[in-house]
Design a protein around this motif. Structure first.
Motif, PDB file in Angstrom:
ATOM      1  N   HIS A  27       0.772  -1.460  -0.115  1.00 21.49           N
ATOM      2  CA  HIS A  27      -0.146   0.164   0.176  1.00 21.49           C
ATOM      3  C   HIS A  27       1.017   1.054  -0.023  1.00 21.49           C
ATOM      4  O   HIS A  27       0.485   2.334  -0.588  1.00 21.49           O
ATOM      5  CB  HIS A  27      -1.002  -0.034   1.009  1.00 21.49           C
ATOM      6  CG  HIS A  27      -2.035  -0.744   0.963  1.00 21.49           C
ATOM      7  ND1 HIS A  27      -2.159  -2.067   1.157  1.00 21.49           N
ATOM      8  CD2 HIS A  27      -3.433  -0.468   0.697  1.00 21.49           C
ATOM      9  CE1 HIS A  27      -3.369  -2.299   0.877  1.00 21.49           C
ATOM     10  NE2 HIS A  27      -4.139  -1.515   0.765  1.00 21.49           N
ATOM     11  N   PHE A  28       2.265   1.052   0.384  1.00 20.26           N
ATOM     12  CA  PHE A  28       2.979   2.381   0.717  1.00 20.26           C
ATOM     13  C   PHE A  28       3.263   3.084  -0.667  1.00 20.26           C
ATOM     14  O   PHE A  28       3.299   4.406  -0.696  1.00 20.26           O
ATOM     15  CB  PHE A  28       4.311   1.908   1.431  1.00 20.26           C
ATOM     16  CG  PHE A  28       4.022   1.783   2.771  1.00 20.26           C
ATOM     17  CD1 PHE A  28       3.539   2.649   3.678  1.00 20.26           C
ATOM     18  CD2 PHE A  28       4.485   0.583   3.303  1.00 20.26           C
ATOM     19  CE1 PHE A  28       3.430   2.491   5.077  1.00 20.26           C
ATOM     20  CE2 PHE A  28       4.351   0.178   4.750  1.00 20.26           C
ATOM     21  CZ  PHE A  28       3.782   1.255   5.572  1.00 20.26           C
ATOM     22  N   ASN A  29       3.365   2.334  -1.747  1.00 18.77           N
ATOM     23  CA  ASN A  29       3.272   2.798  -3.193  1.00 18.77           C
ATOM     24  C   ASN A  29       2.451   2.590  -4.155  1.00 18.77           C
ATOM     25  O   ASN A  29       2.649   2.669  -5.252  1.00 18.77           O
ATOM     26  CB  ASN A  29       4.845   2.800  -3.572  1.00 18.77           C
ATOM     27  CG  ASN A  29       5.117   1.282  -4.160  1.00 18.77           C
ATOM     28  OD1 ASN A  29       4.222   0.456  -4.058  1.00 18.77           O
ATOM     29  ND2 ASN A  29       5.914   1.048  -4.812  1.00 18.77           N
ATOM     30  N   ALA A  30       1.233   2.197  -3.530  1.00 14.02           N
ATOM     31  CA  ALA A  30       0.013   1.990  -4.087  1.00 14.02           C
ATOM     32  C   ALA A  30      -0.087   0.964  -5.399  1.00 14.02           C
ATOM     33  O   ALA A  30      -0.545   1.124  -6.329  1.00 14.02           O
ATOM     34  CB  ALA A  30      -0.305   3.610  -4.742  1.00 14.02           C
ATOM     35  N   LEU A  31       1.010   0.151  -4.974  1.00 14.79           N
ATOM     36  CA  LEU A  31       0.972  -1.041  -5.950  1.00 14.79           C
ATOM     37  C   LEU A  31      -0.347  -1.928  -5.581  1.00 14.79           C
ATOM     38  O   LEU A  31      -1.149  -2.512  -6.656  1.00 14.79           O
ATOM     39  CB  LEU A  31       1.949  -2.081  -5.647  1.00 14.79           C
ATOM     40  CG  LEU A  31       3.446  -1.774  -6.016  1.00 14.79           C
ATOM     41  CD1 LEU A  31       4.613  -2.737  -5.667  1.00 14.79           C
ATOM     42  CD2 LEU A  31       3.449  -1.588  -7.757  1.00 14.79           C
ATOM     43  N   ILE A  32      -0.764  -1.777  -4.540  1.00 16.93           N
ATOM     44  CA  ILE A  32      -2.245  -2.271  -4.031  1.00 16.93           C
ATOM     45  C   ILE A  32      -2.879  -0.863  -3.635  1.00 16.93           C
ATOM     46  O   ILE A  32      -2.404  -0.094  -2.662  1.00 16.93           O
ATOM     47  CB  ILE A  32      -2.316  -3.100  -3.028  1.00 16.93           C
ATOM     48  CG1 ILE A  32      -1.492  -4.576  -3.503  1.00 16.93           C
ATOM     49  CG2 ILE A  32      -3.706  -3.445  -2.507  1.00 16.93           C
ATOM     50  CD1 ILE A  32      -1.371  -5.530  -2.176  1.00 16.93           C
ATOM     51  N   LYS A  33      -4.509  -0.655  -3.861  1.00 11.10           N
ATOM     52  CA  LYS A  33      -4.958   0.579  -3.324  1.00 11.10           C
ATOM     53  C   LYS A  33      -5.922  -0.063  -2.391  1.00 11.10           C
ATOM     54  O   LYS A  33      -6.604  -1.074  -2.521  1.00 11.10           O
ATOM     55  CB  LYS A  33      -5.806   1.156  -4.433  1.00 11.10           C
ATOM     56  CG  LYS A  33      -4.745   2.137  -5.133  1.00 11.10           C
ATOM     57  CD  LYS A  33      -4.922   2.108  -6.510  1.00 11.10           C
ATOM     58  CE  LYS A  33      -3.690   1.725  -7.398  1.00 11.10           C
ATOM     59  NZ  LYS A  33      -3.748   1.152  -8.640  1.00 11.10           N
TER      60      LYS A  33
END
Lengths: 283, 265, 281
Positions: C52-58
């Motif tokens: 989540h930290f670099n928005a690979l997963i939202k």
């Protein structure tokens, strides 16, 4: 019978074709039947190469008349499959040794290779799966298993062929602590139950400490060997080649540096703790 | 994407699931051949009823079968339309240059439509009720006669089963590398064709290298576990014929009989 | 500019029978320039959280504020480059991501993607090659000729070469020998001391005790505790209840039943000091 050497290695060297320095440099050692041997050393010190020599995946250099003997069989081109029947290896990467489509298929792989009749396989396979506590996953596919579970299946596949020697080639290094502890406790149980000889190649100092005999490798040479006691008390030697020392040895060293006198015979964490507790109650 | 590669197996429990994959594969092939025997309304009705019965026997939701037909629906409709406009014969209702609407055109279009659809339905019955590995086993069995001309069927079968086993692993690996390269600023979603083709190198090279490493590790492990070719190898996974399979095949013989009787000679 | 998670939940394969909660209403704040550890069992949601930290997963629901970007369920895949330039992720066994012809080119891949000029990218690559402890000569070689440990260093240099403000690492030292492990951890610690935020996902409690300022404990997708290592490792009963390991020093201290510890020792030096204090009475 109980105290003979199941593995005898004499004057063995090995060089990879593209490299000039030998990966293994004139090594000799023995492994007692039913014992647990750890091989430690940093990455690239030649630990894994030794194992590949023992089961004939690699052939030693010819110089120095090398000899490798496993369970009384001299390793040659003709005996290599007999030797492999006696040595089971659990490799590092859980995924890259899982051949079968399901747990049961994978455990059966070694039996299929040895031409064991189907009627016997259906008896042996569930037994081996049960021994590693994976019965409820018999028909599971590897994609649905954790790394630790895959390594348990690898052990089951080895138990199925009833080997004399089980080798852990950094088998726990890709696992989480829970998976690692499970694998080690299974191997420990199996060793007792089936009278196996265990060789473990590892970075994990606690795993190495389970051994009766420790071999220390550095740059292809066997630099020291002996009981955990003799090897791990050589704190500075191990530190010099970048290896860990068991935690209690580190504490002993620091206490002694601070002029606290400790007797020489504190050879395990338990003994150190008992001694320290006694010391404290006297005060 | 993953569905095409891994197969479309859907977990379930019905008589079709309990059939031997060899029987199912054989029946599917036979059915595809038999469908071409149909040449009049009554024989097409027979194959339609037959395939719908097979669909019903799976006890799966119709949507699963619709998903099987859907990707090909335009191809089916297009072929049917070609038949509709290019077939000449019977009563001609309408004509314009090379196009014509005729009674033959109508029946042919409907026949083609049915033929396509039932073939897809029956293949879907096979693929949704049979695990890829079982299909591989069935193919191996079907190829067995080729051993006589020294084709290494056992080796091919082992390769097939290992390939199937590594498909999910490869997918995980692909996603992992994609995410790693995305984190390093790679962009797989934007740009033209050339940009995208270039962007895929940081994905393909590691995948290729890792697969190679896996293959080397795997061959080491296989050799250590005593694999030395097919000689003297036994098999753990055996398929067993049961009554269900005989009944199933009997139905297909019955289908053949009905078609032979009712088709126009 | 701290990192803020507000009621973040994430559901895997939503609206299918396989739906599974990856994150369950997670809220926390991480201060800039700190060293944070995320601990918990395999499958507890650590890796999901990290992605989540670099928005690979939202997030499925909730909101994340990080490095000047706000991530919500509506965030699209476009324009994430700026976020990823500032927040970098290192996955487990990162050596599998190498692909270029030479080591230097591989390290320069990230910087170039994030807009460095060719020359500057290579300069930065050279600098980071040295920082991870590899010689200049290695820079010209193919990454695939290197040993596993060297490849790991190259991969990590490749993520640090654009100097992200926030560096997230998933078990970066797994499988390395003890010496290499120490060097690797020292590198991250130095990086943090130079003013960056480091987030470490790990099972190694000794590393947590030694380096972290702040620990997040995950269990079944929930954040069950956030505190300093001293506080986290003080409560032995709580750790056992949640099947978490202890650092070696406090584990050893716990076995010295008739000793009194003023503070739970988390390092060997503190442990030895406390033992000596007890013995001196």
């Amino acid at each position: 019978m109980a105290t003979d050497n199941i593995i005898k290695i004499k004057n063995v060297s090995f060089s990879y074709p593209e490299s000039d320095a030998p990966a293994i440099d004139n090594i000799s050692f023995n492994v007692k039947r039913g014992s647990w041997t750890s091989i430690i050393g940093h990455n690239g010190s030649g630990k894994s190469t030794i194992i590949r020599l023992i089961n004939g995946l690699l052939v030693p250099d010819e110089n120095g008349s090398p000899s490798i003997e496993v369970d009384g069989i001299k390793l040659t081109d003709d005996t290599v499959w007999e030797v492999r029947n006696r040595v089971g290896i659990v490799f590092q990467n859980p995924d890259n040794q899982f051949v079968g489509a399901t747990v049961a298929d994978d455990v059966a792989f070694g039996l299929e290779n040895r031409g064991i009749p189907h009627s016997e396989m259906v008896k042996i396979v569930p037994e081996a799966i049960k021994a590693v506590g994976m019965s409820e996953y018999t028909n599971a596919e590897p994609a649905n298993l954790s790394g630790g579970q895959k390594q348990r299946v690898a052990i089951a596949g080895i138990l199925a062929i009833k080997p004399k020697i089980i080798v852990l080639d950094e088998a726990t290094s890709m696992l989480d602590p829970e998976g690692r502890n499970q694998i080690l406790s299974i191997v420990k149980d199996m060793k007792e139950k089936y009278d196996l000889t265990v060789i473990s190649i590892t970075h994990d100092i606690d795993e190495a400490n389970m051994a009766d005999q420790v071999l220390v490798m550095n740059d292809g040479k066997l630099i020291t060997q002996g009981s955990t006691k003799t090897v791990f008390s050589q704190v500075s030697l191990l530190k010099n080649i970048g290896l860990d020392v068991p935690f209690f040895e580190q504490i002993k060293e620091k206490l002694q540096q601070d002029a606290i006198k400790l007797p020489d015979n504190l050879d395990s964490e338990k003994e150190l703790i008992n001694y320290l507790c006694q010391l404290n109650s006297k005060m | 994407m993953s569905k095409i590669l891994i197969g479309r197996y859907v977990a379930g429990d019905s008589i079709v699931y309990r059939m031997d994959p060899r029987g199912k594969l054989l029946a599917t092939i036979l059915f595809i051949l038999f469908v071409f025997l149909a040449n009049n309304p009554i024989s097409y009705l027979i194959v339609t009823i037959f395939s719908l019965a097979a669909v019903a026997a799976t006890k799966l939701k119709p949507k699963i079968f619709w998903d099987g037909v859907k990707p090909l629906i335009w191809l089916i409709l297009f072929t049917s339309f070609l038949q509709l406009f290019f077939t000449v014969g019977g009563t001609v209702y309408w004509r314009w240059t090379i196009f014509a609407l005729s009674s033959y055109g109508f029946t042919n279009a409907i026949f083609i439509f049915i033929r396509f659809t039932v073939i897809i339905l029956i293949s879907t019955v096979m693929t949704v009720t049979t695990k890829p590995l079982e299909i591989a086993d069935a193919i191996e069995w079907l190829l067995k006669p080729l051993k006589l001309i020294r084709i290494p069927v056992d080796k091919i079968a082992l390769v097939m089963s290992i390939a199937l086993r590594f498909v999910p692993t490869l997918f995980d690996e692909t996603f992992k590398i994609m995410n790693a390269q995305r984190s390093r600023g790679a962009d797989f979603n934007n740009g033209g064709l050339v940009t995208r083709a270039k962007a895929i190198t940081p994905l393909l090279v590691p995948l290729f290298i890792n697969s190679l490493e896996t293959a080397i590790d795997l061959s080491t492990a296989m050799e250590s576990r005593g694999y030395r070719g097919d000689k003297g190898r036994t098999k753990f996974r055996v398929l067993k014929w049961s009554n269900v399979d005989f009944i199933n095949l009997f139905y297909f013989v019955l289908l053949l009989g009905l078609l032979l009787v009712f088709r126009t000679h | 500019m701290s990192i803020k998670f507000k009621n973040v939940s994430y559901i895997y394969s939503p609206e299918t029978p396989l739906a599974k909660k990856g994150l369950d209403n997670v809220s926390f704040e991480l201060k800039d320039g700190t060293f944070n550890a995320i601990i918990g069992h395999t499958g507890s949601g650590k890796s999901t959280l990290m992605q989540h930290f670099n928005a690979l997963i939202k997030p499925t629901t909730g909101k994340i504020e990080i490095a000047g970007t706000t991530i919500t369920p509506e965030t699209t895949n476009k324009n994430l480059k700026d976020l990823r330039r500032h927040v970098s992720l290192v996955f487990q066994f990162p050596e599998t991501q190498l692909f270029e012809n030479t080591v230097l080119d591989d390290i320069a891949f990230g910087p170039k993607n994030f807009g460095y000029e060719n020359e500057k990218a290579l300069e930065s690559a050279k600098y980071w090659l040295k920082r991870v402890g590899l010689s200049e000569e290695i820079g010209k070689r193919s990454p695939f000729e290197l040993s596993g440990g060297q490849m790991r260093r190259v991969a990590i240099a490749g993520v640090m070469a654009y100097e992200p403000d926030i560096l997230c690492l998933d078990e970066p030292a797994a499988g390395l020998d003890p010496e290499a492990r120490k060097q690797m951890m020292a590198l991250f610690s130095d990086y943090q001391k130079q003013g960056h935020t480091v987030i470490l996902v790990t099972h190694n409690m000794d590393d947590v005790a030694k380096y972290a300022d702040n620990v997040l404990v995950m269990e079944q997708g929930k954040l069950i505790k956030q505190d300093t290592p001293t506080e986290i490792f003080k409560d032995r009963k709580w750790l056992q209840e949640h099947h978490l390991e202890e650092p070696k020093a406090s584990l050893f201290a716990g076995k010295l039943t008739n000793y009194k510890f003023t503070e739970m020792p988390l390092s060997i030096n503190n442990l030895v000091k406390e033992i000596e204090n007890n013995l001196k009475g």
